[in-house]
Write a protein that holds these residues in place. Structure first.
Motif, PDB file in Angstrom:
ATOM      1  N   GLU A   1       4.307   0.649   1.956  1.00  0.00           N
ATOM      2  CA  GLU A   1       4.186  -0.323   3.043  1.00  0.00           C
ATOM      3  C   GLU A   1       4.192  -1.717   2.425  1.00  0.00           C
ATOM      4  O   GLU A   1       3.334  -2.047   1.614  1.00  0.00           O
ATOM      5  CB  GLU A   1       2.901  -0.082   3.824  1.00  0.00           C
ATOM      6  CG  GLU A   1       2.856   1.300   4.447  1.00  0.00           C
ATOM      7  CD  GLU A   1       1.520   1.627   5.094  1.00  0.00           C
ATOM      8  OE1 GLU A   1       0.570   0.813   5.001  1.00  0.00           O
ATOM      9  OE2 GLU A   1       1.422   2.719   5.687  1.00  0.00           O
TER      10      GLU A   1
ATOM     11  N   VAL B   1      -1.459   0.184  -7.126  1.00  0.00           N
ATOM     12  CA  VAL B   1      -0.106   0.291  -6.571  1.00  0.00           C
ATOM     13  C   VAL B   1       0.924   0.172  -7.695  1.00  0.00           C
ATOM     14  O   VAL B   1       1.849   0.987  -7.790  1.00  0.00           O
ATOM     15  CB  VAL B   1       0.119  -0.771  -5.475  1.00  0.00           C
ATOM     16  CG1 VAL B   1       1.597  -0.914  -5.131  1.00  0.00           C
ATOM     17  CG2 VAL B   1      -0.696  -0.424  -4.226  1.00  0.00           C
TER      18      VAL B   1
ATOM     19  N   THR C   1      -4.386   1.678  -2.624  1.00  0.00           N
ATOM     20  CA  THR C   1      -4.452   0.249  -2.342  1.00  0.00           C
ATOM     21  C   THR C   1      -4.831  -0.509  -3.614  1.00  0.00           C
ATOM     22  O   THR C   1      -5.270   0.085  -4.590  1.00  0.00           O
ATOM     23  CB  THR C   1      -5.476  -0.050  -1.237  1.00  0.00           C
ATOM     24  OG1 THR C   1      -6.768   0.375  -1.692  1.00  0.00           O
ATOM     25  CG2 THR C   1      -5.143   0.669   0.065  1.00  0.00           C
TER      26      THR C   1
ATOM     27  N   PHE D   1       6.709   9.576  -0.435  1.00  0.00           N
ATOM     28  CA  PHE D   1       5.608   8.639  -0.247  1.00  0.00           C
ATOM     29  C   PHE D   1       6.141   7.376   0.414  1.00  0.00           C
ATOM     30  O   PHE D   1       7.300   7.013   0.260  1.00  0.00           O
ATOM     31  CB  PHE D   1       4.892   8.315  -1.570  1.00  0.00           C
ATOM     32  CG  PHE D   1       5.769   7.723  -2.635  1.00  0.00           C
ATOM     33  CD1 PHE D   1       5.894   6.335  -2.773  1.00  0.00           C
ATOM     34  CD2 PHE D   1       6.461   8.541  -3.518  1.00  0.00           C
ATOM     35  CE1 PHE D   1       6.702   5.796  -3.762  1.00  0.00           C
ATOM     36  CE2 PHE D   1       7.266   7.998  -4.508  1.00  0.00           C
ATOM     37  CZ  PHE D   1       7.386   6.622  -4.639  1.00  0.00           C
ATOM     38  N   ASN D   2       5.267   6.748   1.201  1.00  0.00           N
ATOM     39  CA  ASN D   2       5.603   5.493   1.882  1.00  0.00           C
ATOM     40  C   ASN D   2       5.092   4.332   1.051  1.00  0.00           C
ATOM     41  O   ASN D   2       3.966   4.373   0.562  1.00  0.00           O
ATOM     42  CB  ASN D   2       4.913   5.401   3.251  1.00  0.00           C
ATOM     43  CG  ASN D   2       5.342   6.488   4.206  1.00  0.00           C
ATOM     44  OD1 ASN D   2       6.229   7.275   3.924  1.00  0.00           O
ATOM     45  ND2 ASN D   2       4.699   6.514   5.355  1.00  0.00           N
TER      46      ASN D   2
ATOM     47  N   ASN E   1      -1.668  12.476   2.806  1.00  0.00           N
ATOM     48  CA  ASN E   1      -2.181  11.316   3.547  1.00  0.00           C
ATOM     49  C   ASN E   1      -3.078  10.423   2.679  1.00  0.00           C
ATOM     50  O   ASN E   1      -3.778   9.564   3.193  1.00  0.00           O
ATOM     51  CB  ASN E   1      -2.925  11.726   4.810  1.00  0.00           C
ATOM     52  CG  ASN E   1      -2.268  11.137   6.037  1.00  0.00           C
ATOM     53  OD1 ASN E   1      -1.203  10.517   5.956  1.00  0.00           O
ATOM     54  ND2 ASN E   1      -2.894  11.310   7.176  1.00  0.00           N
ATOM     55  N   GLU E   2      -3.079  10.630   1.360  1.00  0.00           N
ATOM     56  CA  GLU E   2      -3.842   9.768   0.453  1.00  0.00           C
ATOM     57  C   GLU E   2      -3.249   8.367   0.498  1.00  0.00           C
ATOM     58  O   GLU E   2      -2.030   8.190   0.498  1.00  0.00           O
ATOM     59  CB  GLU E   2      -3.764  10.312  -0.977  1.00  0.00           C
ATOM     60  CG  GLU E   2      -4.412   9.409  -1.999  1.00  0.00           C
ATOM     61  CD  GLU E   2      -4.137   9.832  -3.446  1.00  0.00           C
ATOM     62  OE1 GLU E   2      -4.591   9.113  -4.339  1.00  0.00           O
ATOM     63  OE2 GLU E   2      -3.470  10.866  -3.660  1.00  0.00           O
ATOM     64  N   ARG E   3      -4.115   7.364   0.540  1.00  0.00           N
ATOM     65  CA  ARG E   3      -3.693   5.965   0.562  1.00  0.00           C
ATOM     66  C   ARG E   3      -4.100   5.309  -0.749  1.00  0.00           C
ATOM     67  O   ARG E   3      -5.235   5.435  -1.192  1.00  0.00           O
ATOM     68  CB  ARG E   3      -4.322   5.227   1.749  1.00  0.00           C
ATOM     69  CG  ARG E   3      -3.866   3.774   1.864  1.00  0.00           C
ATOM     70  CD  ARG E   3      -4.345   3.135   3.159  1.00  0.00           C
ATOM     71  NE  ARG E   3      -3.616   3.619   4.316  1.00  0.00           N
ATOM     72  CZ  ARG E   3      -2.462   3.099   4.743  1.00  0.00           C
ATOM     73  NH1 ARG E   3      -1.919   2.091   4.111  1.00  0.00           N
ATOM     74  NH2 ARG E   3      -1.864   3.585   5.806  1.00  0.00           N
TER      75      ARG E   3
ATOM     76  N   ARG F   1       2.749  11.220   1.612  1.00  0.00           N
ATOM     77  CA  ARG F   1       2.988  11.881   2.892  1.00  0.00           C
ATOM     78  C   ARG F   1       2.397  13.294   2.949  1.00  0.00           C
ATOM     79  O   ARG F   1       1.946  13.724   3.997  1.00  0.00           O
ATOM     80  CB  ARG F   1       4.481  11.895   3.202  1.00  0.00           C
ATOM     81  CG  ARG F   1       5.015  10.484   3.438  1.00  0.00           C
ATOM     82  CD  ARG F   1       6.521  10.445   3.489  1.00  0.00           C
ATOM     83  NE  ARG F   1       7.053  11.070   4.674  1.00  0.00           N
ATOM     84  CZ  ARG F   1       7.414  10.426   5.780  1.00  0.00           C
ATOM     85  NH1 ARG F   1       7.286   9.123   5.850  1.00  0.00           N
ATOM     86  NH2 ARG F   1       7.908  11.078   6.798  1.00  0.00           N
TER      87      ARG F   1
ATOM     88  N   GLU G   1       0.862  -1.175   0.000  1.00  0.00           N
ATOM     89  CA  GLU G   1       0.000   0.000   0.000  1.00  0.00           C
ATOM     90  C   GLU G   1       0.897   1.223   0.000  1.00  0.00           C
ATOM     91  O   GLU G   1       2.009   1.190   0.523  1.00  0.00           O
ATOM     92  CB  GLU G   1      -0.924   0.014   1.219  1.00  0.00           C
ATOM     93  CG  GLU G   1      -1.930  -1.118   1.202  1.00  0.00           C
ATOM     94  CD  GLU G   1      -2.987  -1.004   2.293  1.00  0.00           C
ATOM     95  OE1 GLU G   1      -3.025   0.039   2.989  1.00  0.00           O
ATOM     96  OE2 GLU G   1      -3.762  -1.952   2.431  1.00  0.00           O
ATOM     97  N   ILE G   2       0.374   2.308  -0.566  1.00  0.00           N
ATOM     98  CA  ILE G   2       1.133   3.550  -0.681  1.00  0.00           C
ATOM     99  C   ILE G   2       0.435   4.638   0.130  1.00  0.00           C
ATOM    100  O   ILE G   2      -0.794   4.712   0.121  1.00  0.00           O
ATOM    101  CB  ILE G   2       1.179   4.010  -2.156  1.00  0.00           C
ATOM    102  CG1 ILE G   2       1.610   2.865  -3.022  1.00  0.00           C
ATOM    103  CG2 ILE G   2       1.956   5.296  -2.305  1.00  0.00           C
ATOM    104  CD1 ILE G   2       2.848   2.939  -3.751  1.00  0.00           C
ATOM    105  N   VAL G   3       1.231   5.449   0.816  1.00  0.00           N
ATOM    106  CA  VAL G   3       0.695   6.628   1.490  1.00  0.00           C
ATOM    107  C   VAL G   3       1.489   7.830   0.996  1.00  0.00           C
ATOM    108  O   VAL G   3       2.715   7.878   1.134  1.00  0.00           O
ATOM    109  CB  VAL G   3       0.804   6.520   3.027  1.00  0.00           C
ATOM    110  CG1 VAL G   3       0.332   7.812   3.689  1.00  0.00           C
ATOM    111  CG2 VAL G   3       0.027   5.329   3.550  1.00  0.00           C
TER     112      VAL G   3
END
Length: 180
Positions: free
Chosen positions: A130, A19, A14, A127-128, A10-12, A7, A3-5
């Motif tokens: 996860e 992705v 999925t 961006f993260n 704060n949009e995620r 930063r 999953e991507i966030v």
């Protein structure tokens, strides 16, 4: 499933297709491995001995050799991190410094969870990503990033390298980066 966030917002993001599409736009390779083929006793074992590490590498031999052939990797190994890892906090502090490499940084997560924090385009920012078991990611060379563990602080990952000296990082000073 990764999953991507974003930063800044704060949009995620999925879902495998979304992705992959997002990461492809950032020139980040994302693939999946079937971790169910890993023997049960190795799936949640975060203190692997050398024999068990060799067994993990053997289990994913065809996937590793495929990546090596496509992307020029010469060596690979297993990294395991958990509360049992000596000097875990020191290692994480080293990893959690924004840096670049002269080659791409690739990890195939076979157990546990981790996060790559990657600098995207200027309008996107950091961006993260996860990561969970089965996720394979390659951060392009010279792309500012770092890796850290998620709250469970456990991971087993296959690392592949072109540089035969392994993991070599160059610090990247970025005043715009804010730790979460």
């Amino acid at each position: 499933m990764a999953e991507i966030v974003i930063r800044n917002t704060n949009e995620r993001i999925t879902g495998e297709e979304a992705v992959q599409e997002f990461l492809a736009k950032q020139e980040v390779l994302y693939e999946k491995w079937d971790v169910t083929k890993l023997p049960e006793e190795l799936r949640e074992n975060f203190t692997l001995n050398d024999e068990q590490k060799a067994q993990v590498l053997s289990t994913f031999d065809s996937e590793i050799k495929d990546l090596a052939a496509r992307r020029g990797y010469k060596i690979w190994d297993i990294i395991t991190l958990s509360e049992a890892t000596p000097n875990l906090e020191e290692l994480l502090a080293k990893f959690e410094d924004v840096h670049t490499h002269t080659e791409d940084e690739i990890r195939a997560i076979v157990g546990g969870k981790g996060i790559f924090i990657i600098k995207g385009s200027d309008d996107l920012g950091y961006f993260n990503v996860e990561l969970s078991p089965g996720d394979v990611i390659s951060v392009p060379e010279n792309t500012p990033h770092f890796f850290t563990l998620m709250e469970n602080q456990q991971i087993v990952a296959v690392r592949l390298f072109i540089e035969e000296n392994g993991w070599i990082a160059e610090h990247y000073d970025d005043p715009s980066f804010v730790k979460a």
